[in-house]
Design a protein around this motif. Structure first.
Motif, PDB file in Angstrom:
ATOM      1  N   GLN A 195     -26.191   4.306   0.764  1.00 58.85           N
ATOM      2  CA  GLN A 195     -26.042   5.751   0.646  1.00 58.85           C
ATOM      3  C   GLN A 195     -26.571   6.447   1.892  1.00 58.85           C
ATOM      4  N   GLY A 196     -25.799   7.411   2.377  1.00 61.46           N
ATOM      5  CA  GLY A 196     -26.182   8.144   3.570  1.00 61.46           C
ATOM      6  C   GLY A 196     -25.736   7.486   4.855  1.00 61.46           C
ATOM      7  N   LYS A 197     -25.312   6.218   4.781  1.00 59.04           N
ATOM      8  CA  LYS A 197     -24.877   5.496   5.968  1.00 59.04           C
ATOM      9  C   LYS A 197     -23.365   5.468   6.084  1.00 59.04           C
ATOM     10  N   THR A 198     -22.683   5.398   4.945  1.00 60.08           N
ATOM     11  CA  THR A 198     -21.228   5.396   4.926  1.00 60.08           C
ATOM     12  C   THR A 198     -20.764   5.971   3.599  1.00 60.08           C
ATOM     13  N   THR A 199     -19.546   6.449   3.562  1.00 63.44           N
ATOM     14  CA  THR A 199     -18.994   7.023   2.334  1.00 63.44           C
ATOM     15  C   THR A 199     -17.868   6.126   1.834  1.00 63.44           C
ATOM     16  N   PRO A 200     -18.033   5.493   0.678  1.00 63.91           N
ATOM     17  CA  PRO A 200     -16.982   4.611   0.156  1.00 63.91           C
ATOM     18  C   PRO A 200     -15.836   5.433  -0.429  1.00 63.91           C
ATOM     19  N   PRO A 201     -14.683   4.811  -0.681  1.00 61.05           N
ATOM     20  CA  PRO A 201     -13.602   5.524  -1.365  1.00 61.05           C
ATOM     21  C   PRO A 201     -14.084   6.020  -2.734  1.00 61.05           C
ATOM     22  N   SER A 202     -13.615   7.181  -3.150  1.00 59.97           N
ATOM     23  CA  SER A 202     -13.981   7.713  -4.466  1.00 59.97           C
ATOM     24  C   SER A 202     -13.283   6.919  -5.565  1.00 59.97           C
ATOM     25  N   MET A 203     -13.725   7.116  -6.793  1.00 62.48           N
ATOM     26  CA  MET A 203     -13.098   6.448  -7.927  1.00 62.48           C
ATOM     27  C   MET A 203     -11.617   6.808  -8.009  1.00 62.48           C
ATOM     28  N   ASP A 204     -11.280   8.092  -7.869  1.00 65.15           N
ATOM     29  CA  ASP A 204      -9.876   8.508  -7.953  1.00 65.15           C
ATOM     30  C   ASP A 204      -9.054   7.914  -6.817  1.00 65.15           C
ATOM     31  N   GLU A 205      -9.654   7.830  -5.631  1.00 62.80           N
ATOM     32  CA  GLU A 205      -8.936   7.248  -4.495  1.00 62.80           C
ATOM     33  C   GLU A 205      -8.675   5.764  -4.735  1.00 62.80           C
ATOM     34  N   LEU A 206      -9.671   5.061  -5.239  1.00 62.84           N
ATOM     35  CA  LEU A 206      -9.489   3.641  -5.526  1.00 62.84           C
ATOM     36  C   LEU A 206      -8.457   3.426  -6.629  1.00 62.84           C
ATOM     37  N   ARG A 207      -8.525   4.260  -7.661  1.00 65.97           N
ATOM     38  CA  ARG A 207      -7.531   4.120  -8.730  1.00 65.97           C
ATOM     39  C   ARG A 207      -6.123   4.308  -8.169  1.00 65.97           C
ATOM     40  N   GLY A 208      -5.924   5.322  -7.324  1.00 65.29           N
ATOM     41  CA  GLY A 208      -4.607   5.571  -6.762  1.00 65.29           C
ATOM     42  C   GLY A 208      -4.118   4.408  -5.919  1.00 65.29           C
ATOM     43  N   MET A 209      -4.982   3.872  -5.063  1.00 62.90           N
ATOM     44  CA  MET A 209      -4.579   2.761  -4.197  1.00 62.90           C
ATOM     45  C   MET A 209      -4.285   1.502  -5.003  1.00 62.90           C
ATOM     46  N   LEU A 210      -5.184   1.154  -5.912  1.00 67.27           N
ATOM     47  CA  LEU A 210      -4.995  -0.069  -6.687  1.00 67.27           C
ATOM     48  C   LEU A 210      -3.800   0.035  -7.624  1.00 67.27           C
ATOM     49  N   GLN A 211      -3.588   1.215  -8.215  1.00 67.92           N
ATOM     50  CA  GLN A 211      -2.454   1.394  -9.116  1.00 67.92           C
ATOM     51  C   GLN A 211      -1.133   1.242  -8.349  1.00 67.92           C
ATOM     52  N   THR A 212      -1.053   1.824  -7.162  1.00 68.98           N
ATOM     53  CA  THR A 212       0.164   1.693  -6.360  1.00 68.98           C
ATOM     54  C   THR A 212       0.370   0.252  -5.916  1.00 68.98           C
ATOM     55  N   ASP A 213      -0.686  -0.394  -5.446  1.00 69.48           N
ATOM     56  CA  ASP A 213      -0.561  -1.787  -5.014  1.00 69.48           C
ATOM     57  C   ASP A 213      -0.209  -2.704  -6.176  1.00 69.48           C
ATOM     58  N   ALA A 214      -0.754  -2.434  -7.360  1.00 74.32           N
ATOM     59  CA  ALA A 214      -0.420  -3.237  -8.542  1.00 74.32           C
ATOM     60  C   ALA A 214       1.052  -3.071  -8.898  1.00 74.32           C
ATOM     61  N   GLY A 215       1.525  -1.842  -8.909  1.00 76.25           N
ATOM     62  CA  GLY A 215       2.934  -1.600  -9.228  1.00 76.25           C
ATOM     63  C   GLY A 215       3.856  -2.280  -8.247  1.00 76.25           C
ATOM     64  N   ASN A 216       3.529  -2.234  -6.961  1.00 77.76           N
ATOM     65  CA  ASN A 216       4.362  -2.865  -5.949  1.00 77.76           C
ATOM     66  C   ASN A 216       4.359  -4.393  -6.104  1.00 77.76           C
ATOM     67  N   ALA A 217       3.188  -4.965  -6.398  1.00 75.51           N
ATOM     68  CA  ALA A 217       3.097  -6.412  -6.567  1.00 75.51           C
ATOM     69  C   ALA A 217       3.884  -6.890  -7.773  1.00 75.51           C
ATOM     70  N   VAL A 218       3.773  -6.158  -8.875  1.00 79.20           N
ATOM     71  CA  VAL A 218       4.501  -6.517 -10.093  1.00 79.20           C
ATOM     72  C   VAL A 218       6.013  -6.472  -9.847  1.00 79.20           C
ATOM     73  N   ARG A 219       6.475  -5.450  -9.152  1.00 78.61           N
ATOM     74  CA  ARG A 219       7.918  -5.366  -8.843  1.00 78.61           C
ATOM     75  C   ARG A 219       8.345  -6.499  -7.914  1.00 78.61           C
ATOM     76  N   ALA A 220       7.495  -6.843  -6.952  1.00 79.50           N
ATOM     77  CA  ALA A 220       7.835  -7.905  -5.991  1.00 79.50           C
ATOM     78  C   ALA A 220       7.975  -9.255  -6.671  1.00 79.50           C
ATOM     79  N   MET A 221       7.248  -9.469  -7.762  1.00 77.88           N
ATOM     80  CA  MET A 221       7.332 -10.763  -8.457  1.00 77.88           C
ATOM     81  C   MET A 221       8.657 -10.944  -9.172  1.00 77.88           C
ATOM     82  N   ARG A 222       9.470  -9.904  -9.248  1.00 74.68           N
ATOM     83  CA  ARG A 222      10.768 -10.001  -9.932  1.00 74.68           C
ATOM     84  C   ARG A 222      11.918 -10.029  -8.956  1.00 74.68           C
ATOM     85  N   LYS A 223      11.635  -9.951  -7.660  1.00 77.06           N
ATOM     86  CA  LYS A 223      12.706  -9.954  -6.658  1.00 77.06           C
ATOM     87  C   LYS A 223      13.123 -11.381  -6.337  1.00 77.06           C
TER      88      LYS A 223
END
Length: 223
Positions: A195-223
């Motif tokens: 704390q005070g040395k760096t700022t990590p991604p927020s919970m909402d930011e992480l949810r957005g990134m992981l949700q998008t990456d999960a959706g893309n990975a799931v779709r890729a497994m069907r191609k």
């Protein structure tokens, strides 16, 4: 002065490595623990007949198929002899694919800006995996993690988050789990920071990134 700084750096790196291991262990074995923590959840879940795989297929390089582009917009892969790494297992009852990456914040300068991402997909051909996912969710809930459901990916999906630690040293763990028929997938993110040395991604930011990456990975497994 230099010795104290080096000690803190090594300490951060050790914390990152330990937390990455714990995160992967939780993700890969969480549902099994749930059977012990919450007796009867899986055994009394009803229909155990296998579900359709719906076009999902196994691949030899899950780091390529499930590439987490959203996370890699913020982090670069910290290449080494063990990162990135991937493995695929084929079995008449279960096909499994996984990928792990050590990450470094793009433009970052401190050891506390390292993170880890782990992805895994299982194609269950002998059982219904729905009870496993439900048990895993309840295990996280019982351990104090924040849980929120996700719509639009598979039949069932949820986001897991916890910011934990002591004093100024903190650990972040975030995960998205998905089930669609007989396919289960999860992507986990883990990091340590000061704390005070760096700022990590927020919970909402992480949810957005992981949700998008999960959706893309799931779709890729069907191609």
């Amino acid at each position: 002065m230099g010795g104290a700084s080096g000690g803190r750096s090594r300490g951060n790196l050790r914390r990152n490595a330990v937390w990455a291991f714990v995160g992967a262990l939780l993700a890969s074995a969480g549902w099994t623990t749930a059977v012990l923590v919450i007796p009867g959840m899986v055994g009394n879940s009803g229909d155990s007949a296998p579900r359709s795989l719906g076009g999902y297929h196994v691949s030899d390089d899950f780091c390529a198929v499930g590439k987490p582009d959203q996370l890699l917009g913020k982090y670069s892969v910290n290449t080494s002899s063990t990162s990135p790494s991937h493995h695929t297992d084929r079995n008449p009852a279960l096909d499994s694919m996984n990928c792990s990456m050590s990450l470094k914040r793009i433009g970052g300068t401190s050891d506390s800006e390292y993170a880890s991402v782990y992805l895994r997909a299982d194609l269950h051909k002998a059982v219904n995996p729905a009870p496993e996912l439900s048990a895993n969710k309840e295990t996280y809930r019982s351990r104090g993690y924040q849980i929120s459901n996700i719509t639009g990916i598979g039949e069932d999906a949820y986001f897991v988050y916890k910011d934990d630690g002591a004093d100024k040293y903190r650990d972040i763990y975030a995960e998205v789990d998905v089930r669609d028929g007989g396919m289960t997938f999860y992507i986990t993110y883990s990091a340590s920071y000061t704390q005070g040395k760096t700022t990590p991604p927020s919970m909402d930011e992480l949810r957005g990134m992981l949700q998008t990456d999960a959706g893309n990975a799931v779709r890729a497994m069907r191609k």
